[in-house]
Design a protein around this motif. Structure first.
Motif, mmCIF file in Angstrom:
data_model
loop_
_atom_site.group_PDB
_atom_site.id
_atom_site.type_symbol
_atom_site.label_atom_id
_atom_site.label_comp_id
_atom_site.label_asym_id
_atom_site.label_seq_id
_atom_site.Cartn_x
_atom_site.Cartn_y
_atom_site.Cartn_z
ATOM 1 N N ARG A 173 -5.480 -21.557 -18.245
ATOM 2 C CA ARG A 173 -6.602 -20.755 -18.384
ATOM 3 C C ARG A 173 -6.507 -19.203 -17.492
ATOM 4 O O ARG A 173 -5.516 -19.371 -16.637
ATOM 5 C CB ARG A 173 -7.934 -21.208 -17.569
ATOM 6 N N GLY A 177 -11.103 -17.436 -16.935
ATOM 7 C CA GLY A 177 -11.377 -18.890 -17.124
ATOM 8 C C GLY A 177 -11.399 -19.550 -18.490
ATOM 9 O O GLY A 177 -11.766 -20.382 -18.844
ATOM 10 N N ARG A 178 -10.926 -18.789 -19.311
ATOM 11 C CA ARG A 178 -10.646 -18.976 -20.746
ATOM 12 C C ARG A 178 -9.484 -19.580 -21.081
ATOM 13 O O ARG A 178 -8.337 -19.205 -20.629
ATOM 14 C CB ARG A 178 -10.789 -17.624 -21.688
ATOM 15 N N VAL A 179 -9.310 -20.805 -21.916
ATOM 16 C CA VAL A 179 -8.239 -21.249 -22.403
ATOM 17 C C VAL A 179 -6.961 -20.557 -23.031
ATOM 18 O O VAL A 179 -7.799 -19.732 -24.116
ATOM 19 C CB VAL A 179 -8.537 -22.556 -23.160
#
Length: 201
Positions: A173, A177-179
């Motif tokens: 991430r 917090g994004r993949v």
């Protein structure tokens, strides 16, 4: 004057045709969505059965959904008539996934894991002519509605999930917090998730 009237008439007839084309495309998309939703099966298992199957799935390095899917597909393969197109396609799919998982485990044990591990495994797998042939068979026949493209996306997503699961990794991430994902052009996959392993306790 006659020419102006003809242009106006052409525009008037063209608009409904375009509207019908859009309407048909929308209807086709809704039908495909209904078909995909209809393929989802929900059923209840007794708690002891569920626990047993969870243990079986865990031992196989799979989550419950993928494990149950594999059981059903293996049943189709085992019971379908000889040379049945569906059974051949599913057998090819199982070969591709099983070979990918075995290769991921091997490469991980050899210290090849990094954030691009999914790509590493896929590029190594596609060096094998049999793998490439089975991969194409697993996609099935192309049709006008892009069935092969949807099959490719679905298979590639499953390959990525199985590689991640088989080596105990998770999606990497970013600060928000994004993949994180990457794109590639020289592999059977077009996009893949960057991976990382949980820090050792």
């Amino acid at each position: 004057m006659a020419k102006i009237e003809k242009i106006a008439k052409d525009k008037a007839t063209k608009a409904p045709k375009e509207a019908n084309a859009v309407k048909k495309a929308g209807g086709r998309a809704r039908r495909l969505e209904k078909i995909e939703k209809a393929s989802t099966v929900t059923f209840t298992l007794e708690l002891p059965v569920r626990k047993f199957m969870d243990e079986q799935a865990k031992a196989a390095g799979m989550n419950m959904t993928h494990y149950m899917q594999k059981l059903v597909e293996n049943h189709v393969i085992a019971t379908a008539p000889k040379d049945d197109a569906l059974a051949l396609r599913l057998a090819a799919k199982r070969h591709v996934i099983d070979q990918t998982v075995a290769l991921a485990t091997k490469l991980d044990a050899a210290g090849k894991f990094d954030e691009n591990f999914i790509l590493t495994v896929v590029k190594e797998a596609q060096k094998d002519a049999k793998f490439k042939a089975q991969y194409e068979t697993a996609l099935g026949e192309a049709d006008a509605d892009g069935k092969t493209n949807r099959a490719r996306v679905s298979l590639n997503q499953q390959i990525g999930r199985m590689i991640k699961k088989s080596v105990g990794a998770k999606g990497k991430r970013n600060k928000e917090g994004r993949v994180m994902r990457a794109q590639v052009q020289d592999a059977v996959i077009a996009t893949y998730t960057l991976l990382e392993k949980p820090a050792a306790a």
